[in-house]
Design an enzyme around this catalytic site. Structure first.
Site, PDB file in Angstrom:
ATOM      1  N   LYS A   1     -15.447   2.954   5.860  1.00 62.14           N
ATOM      2  CA  LYS A   1     -14.232   2.607   6.581  1.00 62.14           C
ATOM      3  C   LYS A   1     -14.249   3.247   7.965  1.00 62.14           C
ATOM      4  O   LYS A   1     -14.809   4.325   8.169  1.00 62.14           O
ATOM      5  CB  LYS A   1     -12.987   3.087   5.818  1.00 62.14           C
ATOM      6  CG  LYS A   1     -12.633   2.261   4.594  1.00 62.14           C
ATOM      7  CD  LYS A   1     -11.239   2.580   4.099  1.00 62.14           C
ATOM      8  CE  LYS A   1     -10.183   2.051   5.063  1.00 62.14           C
ATOM      9  NZ  LYS A   1      -8.823   2.295   4.564  1.00 62.14           N
TER      10      LYS A   1
ATOM     11  N   GLU B   1      -9.453   8.546   6.349  1.00 57.28           N
ATOM     12  CA  GLU B   1      -9.496   7.126   5.987  1.00 57.28           C
ATOM     13  C   GLU B   1     -10.510   6.822   4.880  1.00 57.28           C
ATOM     14  O   GLU B   1     -10.361   5.839   4.161  1.00 57.28           O
ATOM     15  CB  GLU B   1      -9.817   6.262   7.210  1.00 57.28           C
ATOM     16  CG  GLU B   1      -8.628   5.944   8.079  1.00 57.28           C
ATOM     17  CD  GLU B   1      -7.588   5.081   7.380  1.00 57.28           C
ATOM     18  OE1 GLU B   1      -7.969   4.254   6.524  1.00 57.28           O
ATOM     19  OE2 GLU B   1      -6.395   5.241   7.660  1.00 57.28           O
TER      20      GLU B   1
ATOM     21  N   GLU C   1     -14.035   4.803   0.109  1.00 57.09           N
ATOM     22  CA  GLU C   1     -14.902   3.875   0.835  1.00 57.09           C
ATOM     23  C   GLU C   1     -15.546   4.621   2.008  1.00 57.09           C
ATOM     24  O   GLU C   1     -14.866   4.984   2.964  1.00 57.09           O
ATOM     25  CB  GLU C   1     -14.093   2.679   1.339  1.00 57.09           C
ATOM     26  CG  GLU C   1     -13.414   1.883   0.246  1.00 57.09           C
ATOM     27  CD  GLU C   1     -12.430   0.870   0.798  1.00 57.09           C
ATOM     28  OE1 GLU C   1     -12.865  -0.177   1.318  1.00 57.09           O
ATOM     29  OE2 GLU C   1     -11.211   1.133   0.727  1.00 57.09           O
TER      30      GLU C   1
ATOM     31  N   GLU D   1       0.846  -1.185   0.000  1.00 57.33           N
ATOM     32  CA  GLU D   1       0.000   0.000   0.000  1.00 57.33           C
ATOM     33  C   GLU D   1       0.882   1.236   0.000  1.00 57.33           C
ATOM     34  O   GLU D   1       1.830   1.333   0.768  1.00 57.33           O
ATOM     35  CB  GLU D   1      -0.914   0.043   1.238  1.00 57.33           C
ATOM     36  CG  GLU D   1      -1.905  -1.101   1.348  1.00 57.33           C
ATOM     37  CD  GLU D   1      -2.752  -1.019   2.622  1.00 57.33           C
ATOM     38  OE1 GLU D   1      -2.792   0.075   3.230  1.00 57.33           O
ATOM     39  OE2 GLU D   1      -3.344  -2.037   3.004  1.00 57.33           O
TER      40      GLU D   1
END
Length: 475
Positions: free
Chosen positions: A315, A323, A312, A262
């Site tokens: 999250k 995030e 997203e 990542e």
């Protein structure tokens, strides 16, 4: 001389294509209204991604990857480590269902990621006893299935599993409290020709330390360069990566392959999380690795997965509001900024195709409502607790909204998440719907997409709407 310029440009593009042709993307699915998996696979392919990293083996996602040509790293969530660590039968069943079956059906699985940052210090040791046994059992199951040469195990670690007391990479070693465990895992990976996967986030360093030099997080040179013997590190990525290389080298594993599982930069939810910085970082990273030269301590192409592909909205925000904003794409498949991956002739990201939206209407605070109304505060709290208000706040994309704008944003977020259900724009008669887009400047008031899983979300929306009505009667 024009033809020379054109030829030079083509050659440069081809060099970038060869050097980083294997760039991958993390595809997370913690979204209230995820894009259809087939749409996401099409996005990956059209943008030239050759690899994808998943956090679980969700059936819809895996099925969409059949015969796509994409290399897949499929993940095992941390909450499954305990059963896999204690039961070889469970490990065999997992591999049979989530690896063998999909490979036989045309999914190009190359790695199994056992856990995700299981030794993160904020987990307080929750997975220290189960990660390595689970890794061993999954490897055993792959051997039993006859797949161990084709599919390799790995366990993605946060960069906090190693450190350098001086800041110089050559002084790097594994964290003292887990050093023996890390060395056992590294030896196991080495013995099985498997890679070490690490997640490197310069943004987190900037977020966590007010004194962290901003320019050191990027790739354009830094006034805060780290000098390590004859090597000068002008960016954090190289220094962090090589701290891991040194940690493995000094413990007898100088050649273990490294995958950057990542790496990325968020676009909202913090003063340093914005489109400009995200574009600067991700393009800088792509340019940095395009030569294929690697880092000072590890020559050669860098194997990496950008984090992440799509925002997203479900999250956890415990680490921070950012995030929910790591995607290079918005929730509805629009590129947030220009990014040349060196893998597509267009030189930029292509948007998702054939996205269907709900009606063009929004939920906003009624103009007649007084801000002193006692029902306003609990309504905002409820909306934000059950939707996504992480774009609100100091120096965020919606940081310039006034009080009424903030309230309307919260109401609309809840309304869209609940599929524009009429009851979800009630808020005890504080809100109303409008056909006029309330978006302003950088602040986007979204309209929700129609997702494959819309039926389950509609049901959830109705339940939340009923709860909202009950909740507000208490105030």
């Amino acid at each position: 001389m024009g033809w020379i310029s054109v030829a030079s440009g083509i050659l440069s593009w081809m060099c970038l294509l060869v050097a980083v042709g294997g760039i991958g993307a993390n595809w997370g699915t913690q979204a209230s209204h995820p894009l259809p998996p087939t749409t996401v696979v099409q996005m990956l392919r059209e943008n030239g991604f050759q690899k994808v990293k998943l956090f679980d083996a969700e059936e819809g996602t895996m099925s969409a990857l059949r015969k796509s040509g994409l290399e897949v790293m499929v993940g095992i969530p941390n909450d499954m480590l305990a059963i896999l660590a204690t039961s070889m039968k469970a490990a065999n069943n997992w591999v049979s269902k989530n690896v063998s079956a999909y490979i036989n059906d045309g999914v190009n699985i190359r790695y199994v990621a056992v856990g995700n940052e299981p030794f993160l210090q904020t987990y307080n040791g929750s997975f220290l006893q189960t990660t390595f046994p689970a890794l061993q059992n999954i490897q055993g199951a792959l051997i039993k299935a006859g797949l161990s040469n084709q599919v390799k195990v790995t366990t993605p670690q946060n960069a906090d599993v190693y450190a350098s007391p001086t800041g110089r990479p050559s002084d790097g070693d594994f964290r003292s409290d887990i050093r023996d465990l890390m060395l056992a895992i590294v030896k196991f990976l080495n013995d099985n020709a498997a890679p070490f996967t690490v997640n490197i986030y310069p943004f987190i360093s900037l977020y966590s330390d007010a004194n962290f030099p901003v320019d050191y997080a990027f790739f354009e040179g830094s006034s805060s360069a780290v000098v390590d013997g004859s090597v000068t590190y002008s960016n954090m990525f190289d220094a962090n990566h090589d701290t891991l290389v040194w940690a493995m080298k000094k413990n007898g594993f100088p050649n273990l392959p490294i995958i950057v599982g990542e790496i990325g930069w968020p676009t909202d939810g913090d003063m340093n999380a914005n489109v400009q910085y995200a574009q600067k970082f991700n393009q800088g990273f792509m340019n940095h690795i395009s030569s294929g030269q690697g880092t000072p301590m590890r020559a050669g192409p860098i194997d990496a997965y950008l984090f992440s592909l799509i925002d997203e909205d479900q999250k956890s925000i415990q680490p921070g509001n950012f995030e929910r904003h790591w995607g290079i794409y918005t929730y509805d498949g629009w590129p947030k900024y220009q990014l040349n991956l060196g893998t597509a002739k267009t030189g930029t990201l292509l948007r998702a195709k054939n996205i269907q939206y709900l009606d063009k209407k929004w939920c906003v605070l009624k103009p007649s409502v007084n801000l002193d109304n006692s029902k306003v505060a609990p309504s905002i709290s409820y909306a934000c607790a059950n939707a996504d208000c992480t774009s609100l706040g100091y120096m965020t994309s919606c940081g310039d909204l006034d009080a009424r704008g903030n309230i309307s944003y919260a109401f609309n977020s809840f309304y869209q998440k609940n599929d524009q259900d009429d009851v979800a724009c009630g808020f005890e008669n504080l809100a109303t719907t409008t056909n006029k887009d309330p978006s302003t400047g950088t602040c986007r008031f979204g309209v929700m997409i129609i997702a494959d899983s819309g039926i389950r979300h509609q049901g959830a929306g109705l339940i939340l709407s009923v709860l909202l009505s009950l909740f507000l009667t208490l105030f």
